[in-house]
Design an enzyme around this catalytic site. Sequence first.
Site, PDB file in Angstrom:
ATOM      1  N   ASP A 129       0.828  -1.201   0.000  1.00  0.00           N
ATOM      2  CA  ASP A 129       0.000   0.000   0.000  1.00  0.00           C
ATOM      3  C   ASP A 129       0.865   1.256   0.000  1.00  0.00           C
ATOM      4  O   ASP A 129       2.000   1.260   0.484  1.00  0.00           O
ATOM      5  CB  ASP A 129      -0.953   0.028   1.198  1.00  0.00           C
ATOM      6  CG  ASP A 129      -0.229  -0.081   2.528  1.00  0.00           C
ATOM      7  OD1 ASP A 129       0.536  -1.042   2.707  1.00  0.00           O
ATOM      8  OD2 ASP A 129      -0.451   0.795   3.395  1.00  0.00           O
ATOM      9  N   ASP A 160       8.851   3.736  -0.506  1.00  0.00           N
ATOM     10  CA  ASP A 160       7.981   3.333   0.610  1.00  0.00           C
ATOM     11  C   ASP A 160       6.770   2.574   0.080  1.00  0.00           C
ATOM     12  O   ASP A 160       5.693   3.117   0.010  1.00  0.00           O
ATOM     13  CB  ASP A 160       7.549   4.572   1.393  1.00  0.00           C
ATOM     14  CG  ASP A 160       6.809   4.250   2.667  1.00  0.00           C
ATOM     15  OD1 ASP A 160       6.959   3.129   3.176  1.00  0.00           O
ATOM     16  OD2 ASP A 160       6.072   5.127   3.159  1.00  0.00           O
ATOM     17  N   GLU A 194      -0.318  -1.210   5.817  1.00  0.00           N
ATOM     18  CA  GLU A 194       0.723  -0.787   6.771  1.00  0.00           C
ATOM     19  C   GLU A 194       0.601   0.692   7.090  1.00  0.00           C
ATOM     20  O   GLU A 194       0.791   1.107   8.237  1.00  0.00           O
ATOM     21  CB  GLU A 194       2.103  -1.102   6.185  1.00  0.00           C
ATOM     22  CG  GLU A 194       3.249  -0.947   7.180  1.00  0.00           C
ATOM     23  CD  GLU A 194       3.845   0.443   7.253  1.00  0.00           C
ATOM     24  OE1 GLU A 194       4.699   0.670   8.123  1.00  0.00           O
ATOM     25  OE2 GLU A 194       3.451   1.322   6.431  1.00  0.00           O
ATOM     26  N   GLU A 195       0.305   1.500   6.080  1.00  0.00           N
ATOM     27  CA  GLU A 195       0.270   2.942   6.282  1.00  0.00           C
ATOM     28  C   GLU A 195      -0.829   3.380   7.243  1.00  0.00           C
ATOM     29  O   GLU A 195      -0.712   4.440   7.859  1.00  0.00           O
ATOM     30  CB  GLU A 195       0.090   3.660   4.935  1.00  0.00           C
ATOM     31  CG  GLU A 195       1.221   3.460   3.949  1.00  0.00           C
ATOM     32  CD  GLU A 195       2.497   4.209   4.335  1.00  0.00           C
ATOM     33  OE1 GLU A 195       2.487   4.890   5.379  1.00  0.00           O
ATOM     34  OE2 GLU A 195       3.482   4.095   3.601  1.00  0.00           O
ATOM     35  N   GLU A 218      12.141  -1.797   5.100  1.00  0.00           N
ATOM     36  CA  GLU A 218      11.852  -0.368   5.200  1.00  0.00           C
ATOM     37  C   GLU A 218      13.042   0.453   4.688  1.00  0.00           C
ATOM     38  O   GLU A 218      14.191  -0.022   4.680  1.00  0.00           O
ATOM     39  CB  GLU A 218      11.575   0.007   6.658  1.00  0.00           C
ATOM     40  CG  GLU A 218      10.223  -0.431   7.194  1.00  0.00           C
ATOM     41  CD  GLU A 218       9.097   0.489   6.785  1.00  0.00           C
ATOM     42  OE1 GLU A 218       9.377   1.547   6.178  1.00  0.00           O
ATOM     43  OE2 GLU A 218       7.933   0.157   7.067  1.00  0.00           O
ATOM     44  N   HIS A 418       6.126   9.838   1.191  1.00  0.00           N
ATOM     45  CA  HIS A 418       4.943  10.658   1.488  1.00  0.00           C
ATOM     46  C   HIS A 418       5.089  12.086   0.957  1.00  0.00           C
ATOM     47  O   HIS A 418       4.524  13.022   1.525  1.00  0.00           O
ATOM     48  CB  HIS A 418       4.680  10.716   3.008  1.00  0.00           C
ATOM     49  CG  HIS A 418       4.372   9.397   3.628  1.00  0.00           C
ATOM     50  ND1 HIS A 418       3.666   9.274   4.808  1.00  0.00           N
ATOM     51  CD2 HIS A 418       4.667   8.143   3.250  1.00  0.00           C
ATOM     52  CE1 HIS A 418       3.547   7.994   5.131  1.00  0.00           C
ATOM     53  NE2 HIS A 418       4.159   7.285   4.183  1.00  0.00           N
TER      54      HIS A 418
END
Length: 449
Positions: A129, A160, A194-195, A218, A418
Amino acid sequence: MDAGEEAMPGDGKETDAGRSRGNVPGDGGALSSEERRAAEAVNAERLFALLADLIAIESVANRETPAQERVAAEMRTIGLETDVWEIDFERLRRHPAYTADVDRHEGLGVAGTMGRGEGRTLILNGHIDVVPAGEVGRWRHPPFELTQRGGRLFGRGVVDMKGQLCSALAAARALRDAGIELDGALQTQSVIGEEDGGAGMLATIERGHTGDGAIVVEPTEFVIAPAQAGALSFRLTVPGLAAHGALREEGVDPVEKFIPIFRRLRALEADRNRDVADPLFQGEALPYALTMGRLRAGIWPSTVAESLVVEGRYGVAPGEDLAGARRALEDAVAEAASGDVWLRDHPPAVEWAGAQFAAARTDASDPVVGALAGAVRSLGGTEPRVGGVRYGADMRLLVNHGHVPTVLFGPGDVREAHRPDESIRAEDLVELAHILAVTAIRYCGTGAG
């Protein structure tokens, strides 16, 4: 990927960001012929082709299924024993560890396994995601199209963390192409959610997919991270009293009442980040940040607002008592309110709503840490850097609920996540695949080992 631009395989060089905060045990000797064969079998072209397919899929919350189906197809092509299942969210929501920032109603779990299963099981975990692209006009490169320029890859999810997930799959393919059969098992997990709280990871654990050790890929800038801070979401409501805007003095402005609370919370944050004793977080300016990310007040421009609502995240340390941490924030709000006549009679309310990411830690002497550190040394000739990360991740579910010793490790800077024009060095994704393939051989064992 832009036509005519060729990705370069990794050269084993260490990235220049980050700091060393300690050493971990691990054999850093020369690569065996088997390990070298596996590393050389990493197919960079296939890695980037898969990444291009995944970047093109806008796998935001509740829309991850097409991307999961593409990952599952890749696993089957590699020859992994692949488990794909519909997540039962009605059942999962009853789990005490379930938390989510969005209303989840559908999604797939995906896990692919290789090896004889007669030794240790190593998990390579990544989430599929991504956060929304935001204002697309702020991007120089299309967010959902893989672009390569100047040795970097651009697109939502490259750092990410679709890029690193593709590296994990490339490592599994390299082991298969090199004809290496593991004594133990290597399982690659692709998880959703996960987010917004980790629902996909929790579902994967509940499905029975655990192991002896795990690497969550990560973006740690190739720092080995055996600890992650936690992040607790909260909602703070400050009451006011509505009045016509022309008669403001007859109302009570909650924005004004929030100011001393804001100052007290900033003081709380400073106190919690002063003299940090944990060596994995020493040197960090603000390892346990308290962020007030969204504020809402009022219903009409010419009306004094009836209330102000603040939503934020509250950083917590590994090993910290969560109930005590929550009380500290609640007490700080109450203390600030006690000095105001209105707020004494109309106290602000604190709710712990949304994602609740506990912190987690793995002992640095665990074999998964040593195997990974040794692979980094053998491939790059450098001492791996060690430190904690200040953000929440699925590691805490693997450690705290799956009871799997876990580290976070991968290329890329979380500062690139992000945001518009998210990017990562192309060669670093190839280097990660090299490291993971060698780590799997050392951790899981082979008939030749």
